[in-house]
Scaffold this motif. Sequence first.
Motif, mmCIF file in Angstrom:
data_model
loop_
_atom_site.group_PDB
_atom_site.id
_atom_site.type_symbol
_atom_site.label_atom_id
_atom_site.label_comp_id
_atom_site.label_asym_id
_atom_site.label_seq_id
_atom_site.Cartn_x
_atom_site.Cartn_y
_atom_site.Cartn_z
ATOM 1 N N ALA A 112 0.865 -1.188 0.000
ATOM 2 C CA ALA A 112 0.000 0.000 0.000
ATOM 3 C C ALA A 112 0.895 1.229 0.000
ATOM 4 O O ALA A 112 1.676 1.431 0.925
ATOM 5 C CB ALA A 112 -0.911 -0.013 1.227
ATOM 6 N N VAL A 113 0.800 2.002 -1.082
ATOM 7 C CA VAL A 113 1.546 3.260 -1.138
ATOM 8 C C VAL A 113 0.611 4.363 -0.697
ATOM 9 O O VAL A 113 -0.336 4.706 -1.408
ATOM 10 C CB VAL A 113 2.070 3.539 -2.565
ATOM 11 N N CYS A 114 0.839 4.861 0.523
ATOM 12 C CA CYS A 114 -0.078 5.826 1.110
ATOM 13 C C CYS A 114 0.581 7.178 1.159
ATOM 14 O O CYS A 114 1.279 7.508 2.110
ATOM 15 C CB CYS A 114 -0.468 5.372 2.516
ATOM 16 N N TYR A 115 0.374 7.947 0.103
ATOM 17 C CA TYR A 115 0.965 9.274 0.051
ATOM 18 C C TYR A 115 0.170 10.240 0.921
ATOM 19 O O TYR A 115 0.734 11.045 1.628
ATOM 20 C CB TYR A 115 1.004 9.734 -1.415
ATOM 21 N N SER A 116 -1.145 10.136 0.885
ATOM 22 C CA SER A 116 -1.973 11.077 1.656
ATOM 23 C C SER A 116 -2.222 10.519 3.056
ATOM 24 O O SER A 116 -2.194 9.311 3.280
ATOM 25 C CB SER A 116 -3.311 11.293 0.946
ATOM 26 N N ALA A 171 -5.137 8.182 3.119
ATOM 27 C CA ALA A 171 -4.850 6.812 2.712
ATOM 28 C C ALA A 171 -4.229 6.028 3.867
ATOM 29 O O ALA A 171 -4.519 4.842 4.057
ATOM 30 C CB ALA A 171 -3.905 6.807 1.508
ATOM 31 N N ARG A 214 -6.835 14.409 -8.754
ATOM 32 C CA ARG A 214 -6.068 13.475 -7.934
ATOM 33 C C ARG A 214 -6.199 12.073 -8.531
ATOM 34 O O ARG A 214 -7.256 11.691 -9.023
ATOM 35 C CB ARG A 214 -6.546 13.495 -6.484
ATOM 36 N N SER A 225 3.172 14.449 -4.553
ATOM 37 C CA SER A 225 2.208 14.200 -3.474
ATOM 38 C C SER A 225 0.962 15.066 -3.633
ATOM 39 O O SER A 225 -0.070 14.753 -3.053
ATOM 40 C CB SER A 225 2.860 14.450 -2.113
ATOM 41 N N LEU A 282 -0.950 12.619 -6.419
ATOM 42 C CA LEU A 282 -1.040 11.170 -6.241
ATOM 43 C C LEU A 282 -1.576 10.871 -4.853
ATOM 44 O O LEU A 282 -0.945 11.205 -3.857
ATOM 45 C CB LEU A 282 0.324 10.510 -6.432
ATOM 46 N N ASP A 283 -2.734 10.253 -4.784
ATOM 47 C CA ASP A 283 -3.321 9.972 -3.487
ATOM 48 C C ASP A 283 -2.772 8.679 -2.909
ATOM 49 O O ASP A 283 -2.279 8.635 -1.799
ATOM 50 C CB ASP A 283 -4.841 9.860 -3.619
ATOM 51 N N ARG A 284 -2.877 7.607 -3.668
ATOM 52 C CA ARG A 284 -2.433 6.304 -3.163
ATOM 53 C C ARG A 284 -2.226 5.324 -4.302
ATOM 54 O O ARG A 284 -2.731 5.525 -5.412
ATOM 55 C CB ARG A 284 -3.448 5.723 -2.178
ATOM 56 N N VAL A 285 -1.455 4.291 -4.000
ATOM 57 C CA VAL A 285 -1.258 3.187 -4.932
ATOM 58 C C VAL A 285 -1.462 1.906 -4.151
ATOM 59 O O VAL A 285 -0.878 1.731 -3.083
ATOM 60 C CB VAL A 285 0.175 3.187 -5.520
ATOM 61 N N ALA A 286 -2.293 1.015 -4.644
ATOM 62 C CA ALA A 286 -2.473 -0.279 -4.002
ATOM 63 C C ALA A 286 -1.893 -1.344 -4.925
ATOM 64 O O ALA A 286 -2.349 -1.497 -6.055
ATOM 65 C CB ALA A 286 -3.948 -0.544 -3.738
ATOM 66 N N VAL A 287 -0.841 -2.014 -4.456
ATOM 67 C CA VAL A 287 -0.267 -3.112 -5.225
ATOM 68 C C VAL A 287 -0.874 -4.394 -4.690
ATOM 69 O O VAL A 287 -0.593 -4.806 -3.570
ATOM 70 C CB VAL A 287 1.272 -3.147 -5.080
ATOM 71 N N LEU A 298 -8.755 -4.488 -0.756
ATOM 72 C CA LEU A 298 -8.345 -3.093 -0.961
ATOM 73 C C LEU A 298 -9.120 -2.412 -2.081
ATOM 74 O O LEU A 298 -9.229 -1.189 -2.120
ATOM 75 C CB LEU A 298 -6.847 -3.004 -1.266
#
Lengths: 432, 432
Positions: A314-318, A321, B284, B307, B310-315, B325
């Motif tokens: 999980a890439v949580c920039y905010s 998130a 966003r 930032s 980009l809010d988030r990335v879910a791998v 997710l």
Amino acid sequence: MRCGEIIAVGSELLLGGRLDTNSLFLTERLGPVGVEVRFKSVVGDVEDDIVAAIRTAARRADVVVLTGGLGPTVDDRTRQAVARATGCPLSRRPEALEGMRRRLATWGRPPTAAQLRQALIPKGAEVLANPVGSAPGFRLSWKSCLIVALPGVPAEAEQMFFLAVAPELAAESAAHERIERRVLHTFGLPESDLDGKLQGVVRAGRGVRLGLLASPLGVTVTLTACGAHPGTPKAPKAGRNARESVLDRLTRIVRRRIGRYVYAEGAETMEEVVGRYLADQGLRLAVAESCTGGLIGHRLTQVPGSSTYLDRVAVCYSNQAKIELLGVPEDLMRQHGAVSAEVAAAMARGIRIRSHAGVGLSVTGIAGPGGGTVMKPVGLVYVGLDTGENDRSVTREFRFHGDRQAIKMRASQAALEMLRRWLVRTGARVRS
Amino acid sequence: MRCGEIIAVGSELLLGGRLDTNSLFLTERLGPVGVEVRFKSVVGDVEDDIVAAIRTAARRADVVVLTGGLGPTVDDRTRQAVARATGCPLSRRPEALEGMRRRLATWGRPPTAAQLRQALIPKGAEVLANPVGSAPGFRLSWKSCLIVALPGVPAEAEQMFFLAVAPELAAESAAHERIERRVLHTFGLPESDLDGKLQGVVRAGRGVRLGLLASPLGVTVTLTACGAHPGTPKAPKAGRNARESVLDRLTRIVRRRIGRYVYAEGAETMEEVVGRYLADQGLRLAVAESCTGGLIGHRLTQVPGSSTYLDRVAVCYSNQAKIELLGVPEDLMRQHGAVSAEVAAAMARGIRIRSHAGVGLSVTGIAGPGGGTVMKPVGLVYVGLDTGENDRSVTREFRFHGDRQAIKMRASQAALEMLRRWLVRTGARVRS
């Protein structure tokens, strides 16, 4: 020890911005067959320049390998350049034509007029069949020098080198002339400190060279046992086994002095080592990234089969998130800031529990160039590791230097190293 | 047009596996000051080899730039090699010593005996101060050649080149000798098709060269206007503006023919272009990755300021993660498989809705080498884009070739390109 030179032909290579994978491959493979690459050259698609490069190389090297410039277009000048440099005129060779015709036939095409040009080979040269593409290569003994011309496409150059060049070079090389190398990858100690710890390990005149190379991934230590050449002390003329054992003995001494910083040896990468431990221990990993932005996930998934041990990233920039995907309490972020040991711990814990994985790994930090303060400067990074042990996450603080990309890379490496060290300890506990 | 040669000194560079960023930087910067880099050479830390490389370079080039080998250790041989190659003996120079002392003093250290060696400079050379590190460089006019020695550390070499080398070279270069270059990055069309579309754009003898360079990121088209040199047709001796306008005119023609495949020009990257559009439109983004493993997130976050959009990335490597997710229905995966247009659509929709972002982007595919079947081979990739428009996600199917790393790279590029094209269209709609 024969001296080798690689000449990469292609104007696009002069522009730069690309890793010259052919040179890398050839240097790696020529050492074990007794050829030490001491010069590399890059020239554009200009016939005069290629001729000049070949003449220079033939004067100083025993083996000259050209890559590129064998294609069908008028820009492909390697054939003509070799012919001019050596005085061996080009002629259309039936065996080159035949191989090309056969390959093109499997694609259902006859050779074009341009492609026929590729069958022009210098007189006296041996044609090297191309098992992958249409361009044949060649090998020419000229004066005291072996000139080899291979295509620029890496897959073609590699196949042809393996099939038609390496065996002969190996047969010609005396055992004691082969270059042996040991490579140890370290993380966590600056180059100058490693240098200090390794003082006196390699003494001059023993035929072994010690090299250190720093990058954002750490410092790579290389021990090379090689033959004598001008400017370096002569290597003892011992047999291969005797030389290997000196190298192995020195590598053992190096490991003893800096072993705890060595995360991988040879061609293995950090992500492969971590993946191997996870697979061996049957553990599943979940990762929560902030400033690394997905780099840890990207690196882990470069390894084939990583889907068996990587559950999710999980890439949580905010902050939102971090709350929603990881369950980091909003209060915690308000109190300590998103970049803090407390939030790193909560991220690692959150991703592990929500994913039901065995291990949770987290990174939060400031990659820059903006976003830094006096108290929390650019480069400040926290790594968190949650394994369910002792009911608490472990965290570590780092202060990295460099630009955004270097900081992301160092942070991903620090996180994977923290995970690796834990995996080494648990592996040892399980075995004992 | 003066001929340039770069000599990179360092045994570790012969080992390969590293991008030689100095050569890249120098080639880019020398062109605009009237020096065309036509040769690059790499030599190890062997004095005889460096001497040989300098002598060869001085014969064929007007400007020779050496990088590396200026450090304080006995392995640093560039100073000695230049002295021997040119017959200009070394002496300790007060101005070199003074600069070093001052720099080290700011770090609270006196120079060590080893560091004093760095003040040894060939007779007649001008000392170049190092504003970043301790090793001074130098510049020496010898016969008809300018020899410049810079440190190997990229940050130091770049600063010194900008401050002390570039201005003088620029002053010496005639306007019509400067190299101008236009670079267009394309994605979505094979090299051979691009080549076909660009037939006849650049005719021989017009002083402009057209180059195509393929990589997993697409094909880069380069138009270079350069002076005449042996082996290539003479450029018309027009003024700078006349040459520029030829180049600009040809670039316009290229854009007209292949413009829809051009995603960026010059030094800009795909992730910078996409980031710029997102920021401009105040949108966003949320990303759901499977086979790319975090690479899209990593690329997007290489850009400073990402930032903000980009809010988030879910791998989501596991199906369970896709359910938890992204809310992908388990039935959908059972029915169509995790690698399907339907799941790509659900992933893009899921990440957008859960993150409240304006755009959701997804990738699912088979990166290999394992996991492929006859119906779903390695390289099969689906990209999904959900923008809330028309209440449905858009998907596209790709079949990529190459190894795991190439497939991941191509898939990330295809996803970002799909996003970019949508952003271009919405941007145009907003403006109109």
